[in-house]
Design an enzyme around this catalytic site. Structure first.
Site, short mmCIF file in Angstrom:
data_model
loop_
_atom_site.label_atom_id
_atom_site.label_comp_id
_atom_site.label_asym_id
_atom_site.label_seq_id
_atom_site.Cartn_x
_atom_site.Cartn_y
_atom_site.Cartn_z
CB THR A 1 37.82 31.75 39.62
OG1 THR A 1 36.68 32.46 39.10
CG2 THR A 1 37.44 30.29 39.86
N GLY B 1 39.96 43.72 43.04
CA GLY B 1 38.82 42.84 43.26
C GLY B 1 38.05 42.51 42.01
CB CYS C 1 38.67 40.82 64.85
SG CYS C 1 39.20 42.25 65.78
CE1 TYR D 1 36.42 31.29 35.80
CE2 TYR D 1 36.87 30.39 33.61
CZ TYR D 1 36.09 30.43 34.75
OH TYR D 1 34.98 29.63 34.86
CG LEU D 2 42.99 26.85 32.60
CD1 LEU D 2 44.23 27.40 31.89
CD2 LEU D 2 43.35 25.58 33.38
N GLY E 1 45.66 37.48 43.64
CA GLY E 1 44.66 38.09 42.77
C GLY E 1 45.08 38.26 41.33
CG HIS F 1 39.93 40.19 39.10
ND1 HIS F 1 40.16 39.10 39.91
CD2 HIS F 1 41.14 40.75 38.89
CE1 HIS F 1 41.44 39.01 40.17
NE2 HIS F 1 42.07 39.99 39.57
CG ASN G 1 37.73 24.98 34.17
OD1 ASN G 1 36.68 25.57 34.40
ND2 ASN G 1 38.70 25.51 33.43
CB ALA G 2 35.17 26.62 38.73
#
Length: 555
Positions: free
Chosen positions: A264, A492, A410, A273-274, A52, A267, A242-243
């Site tokens: 990605t 998150g 679970c 994040y690139l 993260g 946050h 890259n997204a």
């Protein structure tokens, strides 16, 4: 010299029954801290980064060493306090008190932002704990596979009449959390195209069987998806790209996936994040010289990606936010309708939360996979009438590679968590299991988090931002006798956007453990039912009544 970086470190938790600490109640947190930094578990173990972005297990290596040292001498009537990854005190408490209490990344609200946190981080005064990184209960990507699987199954039911065959998901990110999407998607019957800028992450997911194939061009990736769908067999593809580039290109081409999401590390715009057009080396260098430029460029790229997600939604894709706060980042950059696609919790997960159902996980401290397989069988025995759960356990055994200490997750709820845990404790007592197990959960659970852009988005009564609930959850778990309890900020979705608590308890086979387990694993999910009943959800109100919860204002 960076005290957080040491490439010579290779941390492997002890296996077997020989103790390094004075009891299993202190051996367990020690092994789980070490397991968080296992090379097959952590993303950058040499930097203490578990997952993260910059989610760490300890503030620096000196702090890590001292935590281990203290746990090895800690008595069973003492409690260690850990402040943002730093051991700051040992106090006499009592045998049923937690052995460790952890507070990570917490800031007074006015200063609860990345800018202030990053200054503290540089000064060595804080540590970002994410959710399970700093609370020592991360189990690798398996930790969110079932939740992601449940989400994708719900997507199929809501949008495709339950049929996922021949359909595909577009997403971004193959880190510790995002890496679950590819396996969960194929388990649910979808093909998955996941964009990732770091080739080592794709290779790691290939090695651990979370990704089936790697592609280096969009055309190659789309051909793989098309071939798999024609053959009727889902495939997951990790695309080195890259997204933001890929999502926008698909809009340009008029190619519409069936489902669109993203995981990605949006946050954290500085570290997670690139920006478009940047290499990883360029970003690493710029983080040292011009943080503001990195953040601005990253958020601009997020805006491009979110706009593409909105365009794909308009074109017919089922589009959802998967809890990384990318909509907020895009909104801040001028994408005014960024929140036009929903978060995954209100869209697909909240009914489960209303019954206290969430990510129940356990770890075999023995290191023996057979202990997990025996507990899998016990779960099936005690919950015989849940075919979805049985199917999950079968698929998990077949398809999920253990990372570090063997573990299982679970999703079960209020009526089942305590009885499963008590059964596990009995299995330790009678020798069916070769060593104790620890039971914990993600902070993403029904009663343990306040996060208006994720878990508590669009609450029925408008109480999205009320964070009393995770505080009460942590206090109650402490009073109930959990082995360690944690209270974090910013997991998150990043600084200023969430508060959340974690809990772990040891099943060591003793009668004392049975009493603690019975309290903790009833009370913990019960707070989730309480929180949702208080917000007005009928499912939660009915569950509370059926389970005999004492909720004074619900009479």
């Amino acid at each position: 010299m960076d005290k957080r970086h040491d490439p010579s470190r290779r941390i492997i938790a002890p296996h077997g029954t020989q103790l390094s600490c004075k009891s299993w109640l202190t051996e367990a947190p020690m092994r789980m801290l070490m397991n968080n930094l296992h090379p097959d578990v952590a993303e950058r173990p040499e930097d203490l980064v578990v997952y993260g972005g910059i989610g760490r297990a300890a503030r620096d290596w000196d702090c890590y060493d001292k935590i281990i040292e203290v746990l090895q001498r800690l008595e069973d009537d003492e409690t260690l306090l850990v402040q943002s990854g730093k051991p700051v005190g040992v106090f006499r408490t009592h045998a049923d008190a937690p052995r460790v209490l952890i507070a990570n990344s917490n800031l007074v609200p006015h200063w609860a932002n990345w800018e202030h946190f990053n200054e503290l981080d540089k000064l060595g005064l804080a540590m970002y704990g994410q959710m399970t990184a700093g609370s020592w209960i991360y189990i690798g990507t398996q930790g969110i596979v079932q939740g992601t699987y449940e989400t994708f199954v719900s997507v199929a039911k809501q949008h495709f009449e339950g049929i996922s065959k021949g359909k595909w998901i577009l997403t971004g990110g193959l880190g510790g959390m995002g890496g679950a999407q590819t396996l969960a998607g194929t388990m649910a019957g979808f093909s998955v195209l996941a964009c990732e800028v770091d080739e080592t992450r794709i290779d790691f997911r290939l090695r651990t069987r979370y990704v089936d194939k790697k592609a280096t061009s969009l055309d190659e990736a789309l051909a793989m998806i098309e071939a798999a769908n024609q053959a009727g067999k889902p495939v997951s593809v990790g695309l080195l790209a890259n997204a933001a580039d890929v999502f926008a290109e698909l809009v340009k081409r008029g190619v519409t996936p069936d489902v669109v999401t993203d995981q990605t590390s949006a946050h954290d715009p500085l570290n997670g994040y690139l920006p478009q057009g940047w290499t990883m080396a360029e970003a690493a260098a710029m983080r040292k010289t011009d943080e503001a430029a990195v953040i601005k460029a990253a958020k601009a790229s997020m805006a491009v990606q979110v706009q593409a997600m909105l365009d794909l939604q308009t074109a017919g894709a089922a589009t959802l936010d998967y809890g990384n706060n990318i909509r907020q980042m895009a909104f801040e950059m001028g994408v005014e309708n960024a929140f036009d696609f929903p978060g995954f919790v209100p869209a697909y997960i909240r009914p489960l939360f209303c019954e206290g159902i969430g990510p129940f996980r356990w770890v075999a401290l023995s290191g023996d996979p057979e202990d997990i397989y025996k507990t899998d069988a016990k779960v099936k025995e005690l919950i015989p009438d849940n075919p979805l759960l049985h199917n999950w356990l079968d698929m998990a055994r077949e398809r999920i590679a253990f990372q570090g200490l063997p573990a299982r997750i679970c999703w079960v709820g209020l009526k089942d968590r305590a009885r499963l845990a008590l059964a596990f404790n009995e299995m330790v007592k009678n020798g069916e299991l070769s060593a104790p197990v620890v039971i914990g959960r993600d902070h993403l659970d029904s009663g343990s988090v306040a996060s208006p852009n994720r878990e508590t988005e669009s609450m029925l009564d408008g109480s999205d931002a009320v964070s009393d609930w995770p505080l009460l959850n942590a206090l109650l778990n402490t009073a109930s006798g959990a082995t360690w309890v944690s209270l974090h900020h910013g997991g998150g979705v990043g600084m200023g956007f969430s508060q959340h608590s974690g809990v772990v308890i040891v099943c060591d086979g003793t009668d004392a453990a049975a009493k603690r387990v019975g309290r903790v694993l009833w009370n913990d999910p019960a707070t989730g039912v309480m929180r949702h009943a208080d917000a007005g959800y009928e499912i939660a109100k009915n569950c509370a009544k059926e389970q005999g919860l004492d909720l004074p204002m619900q009479d």
